[in-house]
Motif scaffolding. Sequence first.
Motif, PDB file in Angstrom:
ATOM      1  N   HIS A   1       0.874  -1.206   0.016  1.00  0.00           N
ATOM      2  CA  HIS A   1      -0.093  -0.118  -0.299  1.00  0.00           C
ATOM      3  C   HIS A   1       0.857   1.243   0.087  1.00  0.00           C
ATOM      4  O   HIS A   1       0.541   2.214  -0.618  1.00  0.00           O
ATOM      5  CB  HIS A   1      -0.986  -0.011   1.228  1.00  0.00           C
ATOM      6  CG  HIS A   1      -2.196  -0.827   1.069  1.00  0.00           C
ATOM      7  ND1 HIS A   1      -2.964  -0.379   0.256  1.00  0.00           N
ATOM      8  CD2 HIS A   1      -2.640  -1.766   1.676  1.00  0.00           C
ATOM      9  CE1 HIS A   1      -4.057  -1.384   0.259  1.00  0.00           C
ATOM     10  NE2 HIS A   1      -3.857  -2.199   1.139  1.00  0.00           N
TER      11      HIS A   1
ATOM     12  N   THR B   1      -2.411  -4.471  -5.184  1.00  0.00           N
ATOM     13  CA  THR B   1      -2.440  -4.482  -3.980  1.00  0.00           C
ATOM     14  C   THR B   1      -3.827  -4.770  -3.178  1.00  0.00           C
ATOM     15  O   THR B   1      -4.024  -5.536  -2.383  1.00  0.00           O
ATOM     16  CB  THR B   1      -1.943  -3.150  -3.611  1.00  0.00           C
ATOM     17  OG1 THR B   1      -0.652  -3.023  -4.105  1.00  0.00           O
ATOM     18  CG2 THR B   1      -2.034  -3.060  -1.998  1.00  0.00           C
ATOM     19  N   ARG B   2      -4.798  -4.030  -3.951  1.00  0.00           N
ATOM     20  CA  ARG B   2      -6.213  -4.396  -3.429  1.00  0.00           C
ATOM     21  C   ARG B   2      -6.535  -6.022  -3.431  1.00  0.00           C
ATOM     22  O   ARG B   2      -7.300  -6.427  -2.636  1.00  0.00           O
ATOM     23  CB  ARG B   2      -7.381  -3.690  -4.332  1.00  0.00           C
ATOM     24  CG  ARG B   2      -7.136  -2.170  -3.820  1.00  0.00           C
ATOM     25  CD  ARG B   2      -8.195  -1.400  -4.675  1.00  0.00           C
ATOM     26  NE  ARG B   2      -8.364  -1.587  -6.032  1.00  0.00           N
ATOM     27  CZ  ARG B   2      -7.897  -0.516  -6.861  1.00  0.00           C
ATOM     28  NH1 ARG B   2      -7.099   0.431  -6.186  1.00  0.00           N
ATOM     29  NH2 ARG B   2      -7.788  -0.596  -8.226  1.00  0.00           N
ATOM     30  N   GLU B   3      -6.110  -6.669  -4.452  1.00  0.00           N
ATOM     31  CA  GLU B   3      -6.455  -7.995  -4.689  1.00  0.00           C
ATOM     32  C   GLU B   3      -5.567  -8.611  -3.579  1.00  0.00           C
ATOM     33  O   GLU B   3      -6.440  -9.790  -2.940  1.00  0.00           O
ATOM     34  CB  GLU B   3      -6.109  -8.732  -6.225  1.00  0.00           C
ATOM     35  CG  GLU B   3      -6.813  -7.838  -7.206  1.00  0.00           C
ATOM     36  CD  GLU B   3      -6.273  -8.353  -8.760  1.00  0.00           C
ATOM     37  OE1 GLU B   3      -5.260  -8.984  -8.727  1.00  0.00           O
ATOM     38  OE2 GLU B   3      -7.004  -8.036  -9.624  1.00  0.00           O
TER      39      GLU B   3
ATOM     40  N   GLU C   1      -4.838  -7.711  -0.684  1.00  0.00           N
ATOM     41  CA  GLU C   1      -5.514  -7.637   0.773  1.00  0.00           C
ATOM     42  C   GLU C   1      -6.719  -8.517   0.744  1.00  0.00           C
ATOM     43  O   GLU C   1      -7.186  -8.994   1.886  1.00  0.00           O
ATOM     44  CB  GLU C   1      -5.855  -6.126   0.747  1.00  0.00           C
ATOM     45  CG  GLU C   1      -6.326  -5.821   2.097  1.00  0.00           C
ATOM     46  CD  GLU C   1      -6.490  -4.377   2.283  1.00  0.00           C
ATOM     47  OE1 GLU C   1      -6.084  -4.038   3.669  1.00  0.00           O
ATOM     48  OE2 GLU C   1      -6.759  -3.419   1.484  1.00  0.00           O
TER      49      GLU C   1
END
Length: 232
Positions: free
Chosen positions: A123, A188-190, A192
Amino acid sequence: MAVLPTIELLQKHTLPTLVQREIERRILAGELAPGAKLVEADIAAQLRVSRGPVREAFRALGQAGLVRTEKNRGVFVRQVSLEEANEIYDVRAVLEGLVGKLAARRIRPEQDDRIRAVVKKMHAVARRGGQPGDAEAYYPLNVEFHDLLLEAAGNRALAANYRRIVNELDLYRRATISRSAENIAISTREHEAIVNAVARRDEKLAERLLNEHVVASCERLHRVLAKPARAA
């Protein structure tokens, strides 16, 4: 030039293994390009070792899918065609799904903490918004994330097969990140979402998210390769 192995390292690893790891590092870092010829004598001189350990390292790297040996021509860094990459991604999607399922079943609290620490660093890179060096900072975090999940899965046979597949895709994965900055935030969202599913012990969701993550990575690769590379 590489630093000579310490006595402690030699006690833990054989010299051919240390040579193999250094050549592998150079390949995966892009220091040795796909198709580059690896000259046994040159590598031995650079690492200040005899040619025997280099020869053994070449054999191990061939088994790992990183180099190929051509009769009467020598040893070359393996080039993976886009068609081959597509096929490897298909296999990787299945393996990653299994990694997610087993990790959700077996992960320990300290392993979850380590994975979340990596996502936190991801992040931080993503928030920089495409600054020079972001790809170089993000790529090892991406590798570490998947390695930690694999460790949490706790299956040696899966690990052995997974690592070979990932090695073959690494140069393509690096290109996806380095040539499209927006992929860092998406990836990064994936990641998390994956670690949250694993932490909740939701085996089916973790399996599905990791499978979809690989499919999406392959699609991003195709979009990136369709665009011209940015000038340095």
